[in-house]
Design an enzyme around this catalytic site. Structure first.
Site, short mmCIF file in Angstrom:
data_model
loop_
_atom_site.label_atom_id
_atom_site.label_comp_id
_atom_site.label_asym_id
_atom_site.label_seq_id
_atom_site.Cartn_x
_atom_site.Cartn_y
_atom_site.Cartn_z
CB CYS A 1 66.74 102.18 56.71
SG CYS A 1 68.46 101.88 57.11
NE ARG B 1 63.65 103.42 51.40
CZ ARG B 1 64.96 103.33 51.61
NH1 ARG B 1 65.41 102.92 52.75
NH2 ARG B 1 65.80 103.65 50.68
C1 UD1 Z 1 68.32 105.21 47.20
C2 UD1 Z 1 69.49 105.00 48.12
C3 UD1 Z 1 69.19 105.58 49.48
C4 UD1 Z 1 68.78 107.04 49.37
C5 UD1 Z 1 67.66 107.22 48.34
C6 UD1 Z 1 67.34 108.66 48.05
C7 UD1 Z 1 70.44 102.95 47.29
C8 UD1 Z 1 70.75 101.51 47.55
N1 UD1 Z 1 69.73 103.58 48.23
O1 UD1 Z 1 67.22 104.51 47.78
O2 UD1 Z 1 70.37 105.46 50.28
O3 UD1 Z 1 68.31 107.50 50.61
O4 UD1 Z 1 68.04 106.60 47.10
O5 UD1 Z 1 68.47 109.33 47.62
O6 UD1 Z 1 70.87 103.51 46.31
N2 UD1 Z 1 59.33 106.01 45.93
C9 UD1 Z 1 58.05 105.72 45.58
N3 UD1 Z 1 57.81 104.66 44.75
C10 UD1 Z 1 58.81 103.89 44.24
C11 UD1 Z 1 60.14 104.20 44.59
C12 UD1 Z 1 60.37 105.27 45.43
O7 UD1 Z 1 57.12 106.40 46.01
O8 UD1 Z 1 58.54 102.95 43.49
C13 UD1 Z 1 59.61 107.13 46.84
C14 UD1 Z 1 60.22 106.64 48.14
O9 UD1 Z 1 59.24 106.21 49.05
C15 UD1 Z 1 60.96 107.85 48.61
C16 UD1 Z 1 61.43 108.51 47.30
O10 UD1 Z 1 60.60 107.96 46.29
O11 UD1 Z 1 60.10 108.72 49.30
C17 UD1 Z 1 62.88 108.29 46.97
O12 UD1 Z 1 63.13 106.92 46.85
P1 UD1 Z 1 64.24 106.31 45.89
O13 UD1 Z 1 64.93 107.39 45.16
O14 UD1 Z 1 63.62 105.21 45.11
O15 UD1 Z 1 65.25 105.69 46.94
P2 UD1 Z 1 65.89 104.25 46.92
O16 UD1 Z 1 66.28 103.87 45.53
O17 UD1 Z 1 65.08 103.33 47.73
#
Ligand code: UD1
Length: 417
Positions: free
Chosen positions: A117, A122
């Site tokens: 999305c 992300r």
């Molecule tokens: C998961 C969920 C999604 C939910 C999100 C937050 C799944 C398949 N998806 O997504 O539905 O909205 O958790 O609850 O389980 N970030 C970084 N660097 C990284 C990884 C993340 O900066 O390497 C940031 C992201 O940009 C975002 C935040 O951390 O702003 C949260 O992301 P994350 O918890 O990783 O979400 P997802 O695992 O992608």
């Protein structure tokens, strides 16, 4: 012609609905199947685009999968490739979860930058940083990420932010790596607890999920398992909002109130009566909804995946609500669409101010999965007809949402194709 939802608003929702397994639990669990050579059977898995795409990815890697209704069987013995298929990874952000299991199984992984999305940048830096702590050599070039795990070892990972995906990926990478790996500032979402339970059902030794520190003791091999992932707390929350917004009364069979505290608290603040039991959650809507303030946070805070639906609810409240999106930097795609339906919303950076009133039907566009769900809720409560475009985005996370809502008394149809 692409499909749309046509909704005639004003019907009060009532009755009961059963909640299927959580998409966000099933996706990492499907990835974790690669950690065993034996068969895995998962039950209650809804037919969703994201889950089907994950199945296709497993098949491209050489696995065999079968679906019978909501039962999914994954046979990984024939898995032969450590290279993620390019096109499919781009359609599904969770394809990034494959890095950990591929490294566990083949000690190497090639992935492309993931899609998903459009709700912010992300990045995946936390995933890569964690894997490097486990001794993975990572090279990035031309949108491809090549991981060499020939010298993998246990490690002590401190996440700068409790990322759900990074916690899961590192957990999975560590399962077959000798020694004890620790993940600090781990995400605490119920789906992470579920992944731990699944890995342990296969003979893994993971502990601490649900707290900020996850420990993974490496084992030599995992065996197969039959497993039922946890029910979907976001689907449940979405349906509760639908009932709240239509003055309804519904029972959600199988919903787990203990995983939904933050959402249930806000619904109570909005004036709803919530009754939770072993069997599920029941909601009775008030005469008039009250405004609520919502700050999204990692679990156990209010989930970002419920922010859009809550904003739709606030559009009907008798007063002003404030919603702050702390997790993703660009997750107010639904606001402009709600405004087309008569909502009074002002956005400033990560804060939305919603002055409650009435909604009227309009033609609107689902811009991402939860934004689309929020528009469907708005349509149910609006005067007149609402048409929602790009509903394939809604299908990523809700199994035939129109059927569930129709069974609860809504007037909603899927048109087109
Ligand atoms: C998961 C969920 C999604 C939910 C999100 C937050 C799944 C398949 N998806 O997504 O539905 O909205 O958790 O609850 O389980 N970030 C970084 N660097 C990284 C990884 C993340 O900066 O390497 C940031 C992201 O940009 C975002 C935040 O951390 O702003 C949260 O992301 P994350 O918890 O990783 O979400 P997802 O695992 O992608």
């Amino acid at each position: 012609m692409a499909e749309i939802f046509r909704i005639i608003g004003g019907r009060r929702l009532s009755g009961s609905a059963a909640i299927p397994a959580a998409k966000n639990a099933v996706l990492p669990i499907l990835a974790a199947c690669l950690l065993t050579d034996d068969d895995v059977t998962l039950s209650n898995c809804p037919l969703l685009e994201d889950i089907e795409n994950m199945r296709r990815i497993l098949e491209k890697l050489g696995c065999r999968t079968e679906r019978t209704g909501r039962r999914l069987t994954v046979r990984t013995a024939s898995a032969a490739s450590h290279e993620m298929p390019d096109g499919l990874s781009k359609t599904l952000r969770s394809s990034i979860f494959m890095m950990g299991p591929l490294l566990g199984r083949f000690r190497k992984a090639t992935v492309t930058y993931p899609g998903g999305c459009e709700i912010g940048l992300r990045p995946i830096d936390l995933h890569l940083k964690g894997l490097r702590v486990l001794g993975v050599d990572i090279r990035e070039a031309h949108g491809r990420i090549d991981c060499d795990g020939a010298h993998m070892h246990a490690g002590d990972v401190l996440l700068d932010f409790p990322s759900v995906g990074a916690t899961e990926n590192i957990m999975m990478a560590a399962v077959l790596t000798p020694g004890e790996t620790t993940i600090r500032n781990a995400a605490r979402e119920p789906e992470i607890v579920d992944l731990q339970m699944f890995i342990n059902a296969m003979g893994g030794r993971v502990s601490g999920a649900g707290s900020g520190i996850v420990r993974v003791k490496g084992v030599k091999a995992l065996h197969g398992a039959a497993y039922q992932p946890i029910p979907d707390r976001i689907t449940a929350g979405t349906l509760l909002c639908a009932a709240a917004m239509t003055g309804g009364e519904i029972q959600l069979e199988g919903a787990r109130a203990d995983c939904m505290d933050a959402v249930l608290i806000k619904l109570r603040e909005a004036g709803c009566l919530i009754e939770a039991s072993e069997d599920g959650v029941r909601l009775t809507a008030p005469e008039r909804l009250r405004p609520v303030d919502v700050f999204t946070q990692p679990y156990p805070g209010f989930p970002t995946d419920m922010q859009a639906q809550m904003m739709a609810l606030c559009c009907l409240a008798g007063g002003t609500s404030i919603l702050v999106e702390n997790v993703f930097e660009n997750r107010f795609n639904h606001a402009a669409q709600l405004v087309r339906m008569g909502a009074d919303i002002t956005i400033h950076h990560r804060t939305a101010v919603v002055r409650g009133g009435r909604l009227t039907g309009a033609r609107v566009q689902a811009r991402d999965l939860r934004a689309g769900a929020a528009l469907a809720l708005a349509g149910l409560a609006a005067d007149g007809m609402t048409e929602i475009e790009d509903i394939h985005l809604i299908d990523r996370g809700y199994e035939r949402l129109e059927d569930t809502l129709t069974s609860l008394g809504a007037q909603i149809r899927r048109l087109g194709k």
